[in-house]
Design an enzyme around this catalytic site. Structure first.
Site, short mmCIF file in Angstrom:
data_model
loop_
_atom_site.label_atom_id
_atom_site.label_comp_id
_atom_site.label_asym_id
_atom_site.label_seq_id
_atom_site.Cartn_x
_atom_site.Cartn_y
_atom_site.Cartn_z
N TYR A 119 0.85 -1.17 -0.18
CA TYR A 119 -0.03 -0.10 -0.07
C TYR A 119 0.92 1.09 0.08
O TYR A 119 1.82 1.24 0.63
CB TYR A 119 -0.74 0.06 1.08
CG TYR A 119 -1.89 1.17 1.67
CD1 TYR A 119 -2.77 1.62 0.57
CD2 TYR A 119 -1.84 1.60 2.69
CE1 TYR A 119 -3.67 2.39 0.97
CE2 TYR A 119 -2.67 2.68 3.32
CZ TYR A 119 -3.59 3.04 2.46
OH TYR A 119 -4.37 3.90 2.68
N ASP A 191 -0.36 -7.17 5.98
CA ASP A 191 -1.55 -6.24 5.75
C ASP A 191 -2.60 -7.31 5.05
O ASP A 191 -2.55 -7.84 4.01
CB ASP A 191 -1.36 -5.12 4.88
CG ASP A 191 -2.55 -4.17 4.64
OD1 ASP A 191 -3.76 -4.83 4.72
OD2 ASP A 191 -2.49 -3.07 4.42
N LYS A 216 -12.49 -0.93 5.59
CA LYS A 216 -12.83 -1.35 4.28
C LYS A 216 -13.96 -2.66 4.56
O LYS A 216 -15.18 -2.21 4.75
CB LYS A 216 -11.69 -2.28 3.62
CG LYS A 216 -10.41 -1.36 3.54
CD LYS A 216 -10.62 0.02 2.63
CE LYS A 216 -9.69 0.73 2.02
NZ LYS A 216 -8.99 1.53 3.00
#
Length: 399
Positions: A119, A191, A216
């Site tokens: 990310y 992650d 999310k």
């Protein structure tokens, strides 16, 4: 910080656990959901209780709202259960979870290895903050496999990965990388936002600490920022202590919304999976598309690893277009009716945004040079989502 004890719920199915974990034990009457505890100050009945409350972070100890409340403890209990950890720590966002975890286990002079497909904000935190504090950061090809053994140094303390990769969706060999880290005395961190703890549980594959942007798929309604990290008992106190030192904590409203979203995870994720794969397969046959980046498709790097270790896929994937100009891409995006244009994902709504399929890579170079999109398949009907995409792809060709 809540240390998780699932002894009373251990034999229940996953679907049942997602609905029941982190809920109040009711003997006579009470709310079905954990109430939102809005407080900063905790009053104590006497000095002895006050002194005991300030002696640690034990679950059930009330000493200050920032340390924990019944609402945040319930959220942590549920997240630990979701990921199969001994306990969890809450954070106000996914990036806060990333920063909190990496800060907990590094110090000046240490060296860490980070997957080249992580990310973007994770990379920025490593480059702008950890490096400034004297932590050496080295990026590696996530598909390196056992070759990662050659990258460890005497001062390497941690390996951070994301699977699949953000924007590029290749799937690294998580168990192998975790095993290599353990061989060298380093921790492994993953992650797991994409799989949501539903289609993959890294702790069961040798990873030491797992984190998610609960913003999310856990919150699921695009209305709260939230994060967490889960781990085994011996690492839990270090995580919580660092969060306390930084003053990091999620709001109780956000933790409540995380618990609300969790209750429907078992019915939402299969829909995201099914619709996402259908869209990916359909897009693969369109002449405007160069390639589709979805781990469930056999042409995606790491597909065999995904098939071996994961039990499904979320709704997020990438699409690399043929060499259309920016005006054409703008026509495609601006005319979408069902796909929103927004940078978060994991909610009930479908999204379509420009993507950096080539990535901000430093250890590897990817072949994708043409425009790319990132799609999140929400809970709308597949046929409607397909038709909206078809019209958008037609707009690439102009009037």
């Amino acid at each position: 910080m809540t240390e998780h004890d699932d002894s009373s719920n251990r034999k229940a199915s996953r679907a049942t656990r997602l609905v029941t974990t982190g809920r109040p034990r009711v003997e006579v009457s009470g709310p079905v959901n954990v109430p939102v505890t809005r407080t900063s100050t905790i009053l104590h009945p006497d000095l002895g209780f006050y002194e005991r409350s300030n002696a640690g972070y034990e679950a059930g100890t009330l000493n200050y709202g920032r340390i924990g409340t019944p609402t945040t403890w319930a959220f942590e209990e549920a997240m630990a259960d979701l990921e199969g950890g001994d306990g969890a720590v809450n954070y106000p966002s996914g990036l806060a979870a990333i920063a909190g975890v990496l800060s907990s286990f590094t110090k000046a002079g240490d060296h860490i290895l980070v997957g080249d497909n992580v990310y973007g904000p994770t990379r920025k935190f490593c480059d702008d903050v950890l490096a400034r504090y004297g932590v050496g950061v080295e990026y590696f090809d996530p598909m390196i496999g056992s070759g990662i053994r050659d990258l460890f140094k005497a001062e390497t303390v941690l390996v951070a990965i994301e699977a699949p990769g953000s924007h590029t969706f290749e799937v690294c060999d998580v168990p192998l990388i975790a095993a290599c880290a353990r061989e060298r005395g380093a921790l492994s961190v993953m992650d797991n936002t994409w799989a949501a703890g539903y289609y993959f549980r890294p702790l069961e594959h040798g990873v030491d600490v797992v984190l998610q942007a609960a913003t999310k798929y856990i919150v699921a309604h695009a209305d709260a920022m939230l994060g967490f990290a889960a781990t085994r008992k011996e690492l839990l106190d270090q995580l919580k202590t660092t969060a306390v030192r930084f003053g990091t904590c999620a709001g109780t409203e956000e933790c409540y919304l995380g618990l609300r979203g969790l209750r429907t995870l078992d019915v939402r994720m299969p829909r995201h999976f099914e619709t996402g794969v259908k869209l990916a397969e359909w897009l693969s046959g369109r002449p405007e598309v160069e390639t589709v980046l979805h781990p469930a498709l056999d042409r995606c790097p790491g597909h065999e690893t995904w098939k071996r270790d994961f039990t499904g896929a979320s709704g997020l994937f990438g699409v690399v277009l043929k060499d259309f100009d920016q005006d054409a891409v703008r026509r495609l995006i601006d005319g979408m009716e069902l796909y929103g244009l927004g940078d978060s994902w994991g909610g009930y709504e479908s999204l379509l945004t420009p993507s950096r399929a080539g990535g901000s890579r430093t250890a590897t170079t990817l072949p994708y040079k043409t425009p790319a999109l990132r799609i999140h398949a929400g809970l709308e009907a597949f046929e409607d989502l397909r038709d909206d995409l078809a019209a958008g792809l037609d707009r690439l060709h102009g009037d």
